[in-house]
Every structure is written in C-alpha cells, then in structure tokens.
Design an enzyme around this catalytic site. Structure first.
Site, PDB file in Angstrom:
ATOM      1  N   ARG A  59       0.842  -1.306  -0.143  1.00  0.00           N
ATOM      2  CA  ARG A  59       0.034   0.193   0.293  1.00  0.00           C
ATOM      3  C   ARG A  59       0.792   1.386   0.022  1.00  0.00           C
ATOM      4  NH1 ARG A  59      -1.966  -3.752  -0.982  1.00  0.00           N
ATOM      5  NH2 ARG A  59      -3.823  -4.661  -0.452  1.00  0.00           N
TER       6      ARG A  59
ATOM      7  N   SER B 254     -11.497  -1.445   3.041  1.00  0.00           N
ATOM      8  CA  SER B 254     -10.335  -1.613   4.289  1.00  0.00           C
ATOM      9  C   SER B 254      -9.805  -0.291   4.949  1.00  0.00           C
ATOM     10  CB  SER B 254      -9.429  -2.360   3.938  1.00  0.00           C
ATOM     11  OG  SER B 254      -9.697  -3.725   3.450  1.00  0.00           O
TER      12      SER B 254
ATOM     13  N   GLU C  38      -5.243   2.913   6.030  1.00  0.00           N
ATOM     14  CA  GLU C  38      -5.013   2.833   4.661  1.00  0.00           C
ATOM     15  C   GLU C  38      -5.662   3.986   4.110  1.00  0.00           C
ATOM     16  OE1 GLU C  38      -6.330  -0.203   1.075  1.00  0.00           O
ATOM     17  OE2 GLU C  38      -5.803  -1.236   3.051  1.00  0.00           O
TER      18      GLU C  38
END
Length: 382
Positions: free
Chosen positions: A199, A269, A365
């Site tokens: 990420r 998420s 995230e």
C-alpha cells in the site's frame, strides 16, 4: 434588480472584494431591503466521497483532458487555493470542508497491443477499475481477476499499489504516466521507479503534490498462472480453474463480506494489515495459535488487521453515527448520518484497543483530507 458588474460588487461589510475573488467565485445574489446579499457558492462533495459525508469544496472541476487538468491547477494556484485531485473518492476521509478546488480526473481510454507473449494495455486514469477488469476478461485477457471489485479509478491504483487475494498492482504494472501540472509535461515512470511497497508508492511522497497520474501501463502474460492462496480460492484446482471462475469467486467473497458504498458509506479496508517482527508474531501465536499470518520475504510477518480488530470484539461497535461493520471488522461505516469526527473517533478507539491488546498500532490505509489538503493520518489518530 439592478445590473451588477464585478468591480462594483460590495460585500455586506461595505468593503470591495478583490477582483480575483469576484472573478473566481460564483454568487447567489438576492435583493433584500435595497441591498445585495452575496453568498459564495459551495459545492457538495457527498457524492464524491464513498463515506457519503456531507462536506463541500469551494470549487469542483471535471477534467476529461490533460489541458483541463492543467487549467484547473493553474487557475487555483494563481488564486493561492489548495487543489485536491480526486478519482472516485473511494479511499479518502474528509475531516472537514475542503477550502479549495477539487479536480476530478476523468481521463478515459483503453489501448490494447497484443504481442506473442502477452498484452500491453495503456489505460486512462479516469477509467473505473472494476469495469476495466471486466473489460480484460471479456477479451480473453487474464491476470487481473483477483483484483475484481476494488473500488476507485485506474489512476488511484498505483498510488495505493492496490492488492487483493495474493495479487498487487506492482505484479502487472509496466509503467505509470504522470503529468507535471506546473510545466505541462508528461513523465513516464517504470514500475521499478514507482517504488511500490505494501500500500505504498512514490506517488505518496515525491509526486504527491503538483502531479496527476494520467495513465497506467500494464503487461499481462499469455502464460497465465492462477493465484489461489487466499479465501475460497484455495478450493479451486489450479489445473482446471479459469480466470472467470476466480473473478466470480472474488466478487462473491467481496459482496458477502463488504458493504456496498452506494447503500452504506465506507472506504473499504480502513487499516493496513500490520507487518511485525517474527519474534512479536511468535508471542501472539502462543496465545492465538490460529491467528492468520503471512511470512514475508525479509523474515517479517504480516497479520490480518481485521482479525486483530475482531479479537477486540468490536464488530458492530458504534460511536456517534459511525460503526465497525458487523461482518468485516476492517471496514468502518457511516451507519447513521455520521460526521467526519465520528469516523475519526471510532478509528482512534479501534486503533487504541488493538494496541492495548496486541501492542500493535494499526496504520490507516485511507487518506485523510483536511481543509488545505492531505494530512498525516497517524498524527490525527495519535
């Protein structure tokens, strides 16, 4: 009503606003007791962020060409206003109203070049990611099926190095094209130059401001090998499974566990899966031998953030209008007209509960956007 000229407008305080302000802001003008009331227009961003938060911006521009991206950037910069480049708003949390211009990147187009060993695809940043995955499968091009139903645009994919069910963008990325908004020049970065990580990418750092991703280049091999290491995919026989079967299974898993942002605001998420030392992982496994863990090449261990949150028994937990999803603990939802502060407080509480139980501080995230632009999410939650 009398005619109004830009240089003749007066604010309620009696002062003449700057010409640039008059020229750049739309006004709702009404006549009341012989005077003009001027209200700066604000643009709702509720439909442009998947949390469905009632936030606004002073200006919203849709850019379907590079010239429009450059124009929007230069106009805002000339007025010293902040600029936010946005795809579909599927991975952002607005902390408050944005005080500048939001540029919606809508550059479209898909070019496919077939070679003997595979396909080279050049994809506009404004293309919807899931629809693009469907596009490839319909044309017999495999390799993206594990990444089905990931929300957002193609241009957002390299920023996060999106991934799911064993595949990340970096595995199929050939290059990323980037527009220098100040100079009006296009830069092509190889996949290696993008510095992809979990990420993570260079677009969160060196190219975070003043640049716009305009296209992504992908290379998909004809010699296809299924990736079946996660979830229901492990049930498939790798010798006979098809890309379409994997696609269908991934879609089913995601739809059964994840809420649809169109009906329940969320950003997917919310936290990254933490990567910890092997020693720390062994301590956790002694108490929780069934804890999901994934060994990394450098000897570290990745844990499932959703599992950690679930062990804190937080599914369904609610603060204000925000809640932890009842089926997937990794997803925070706008359950009942949540405010930005509700989601922040909930995220902070979840993070602190996991830290108290496992000595692990989860990292968001989702990107946090304040009035002047993106801010450090960890600092906000600390």
């Amino acid at each position: 009503m009398r005619g109004v000229q830009g240089k003749g407008l007066l604010c309620l305080c009696g002062k003449r606003p700057p010409v640039s302000y008059v020229d750049r802001v739309d006004y709702v003008i009404s006549e009341l007791v012989g005077i003009f009331i001027m209200v700066p227009s604000v643009i709702s961003l509720k439909s442009h962020n998947s949390f469905s938060l009632s936030v606004s911006a002073s200006c919203l521009r849709v850019a379907d060409t590079q010239d429009k991206l450059i124009e929007g950037w230069r106009v805002a910069s000339a007025s010293q206003e902040p600029v936010l480049l946005l795809g579909e708003g599927s991975n952002v949390l607005f902390l408050e109203d944005f005080s500048g211009t939001v540029l919606l990147n809508r550059l479209k187009g898909i070019d496919v070049r077939e070679e003997s060993d595979g396909w080279y695809l050049h994809v506009g940043a404004g293309e919807n990611w899931h629809q693009f995955v469907e596009y490839t499968l319909k044309r017999g091009i495999a390799g993206l099926e594990n990444l089905a139903l990931i929300p957002g645009c193609v241009g957002s994919a390299p920023i996060q190095n999106i991934g799911a069910y064993g595949i990340e963008l970096q595995h199929v990325c050939d290059y990323v094209e980037l527009l220098d908004l100040a100079k009006g020049k296009t830069i092509r970065l190889t996949a290696e130059a993008c510095k992809f990580g979990y990420r993570e990418s260079i677009f969160k750092h060196q190219y975070r401001s003043g640049f716009a991703i305009t296209a992504v280049g992908l290379y998909l091999k004809k010699e296809w090998s299924p990736v079946l290491n996660y979830g229901d995919l492990v049930k498939f026989d790798p010798t006979i499974v098809t890309p379409q079967q994997i696609f269908d299974s991934v879609c089913h898993m995601r739809r059964s566990k994840l809420p649809d942002p169109k009906t329940m605001g969320n950003a997917g998420s919310f936290f990254k899966n933490p990567i910890i030392t092997q020693q720390h992982a062994e301590q956790i496994l002694r108490e929780y031998p069934n804890a999901p863990q994934y060994m990394q090449a450098d000897g570290s261990v990745k844990l499932a953030a959703g599992w950690l949150i679930d062990q804190c028994k937080l599914k369904g937990f609610q603060l204000g209008g925000a809640a932890v999803h009842e089926k997937q603990a990794l997803v925070l939802i706008n359950k009942n007209n949540a405010k930005s502060s509700d989601i922040v407080e909930l995220a902070r509480y979840v993070r602190n509960q996991v830290a108290e139980k496992f000595c692990i501080y989860l990292e968001p995230e989702v990107r946090f956007i304040a009035a002047q632009g993106e801010v450090n999410a960890i600092e906000v939650l600390s």
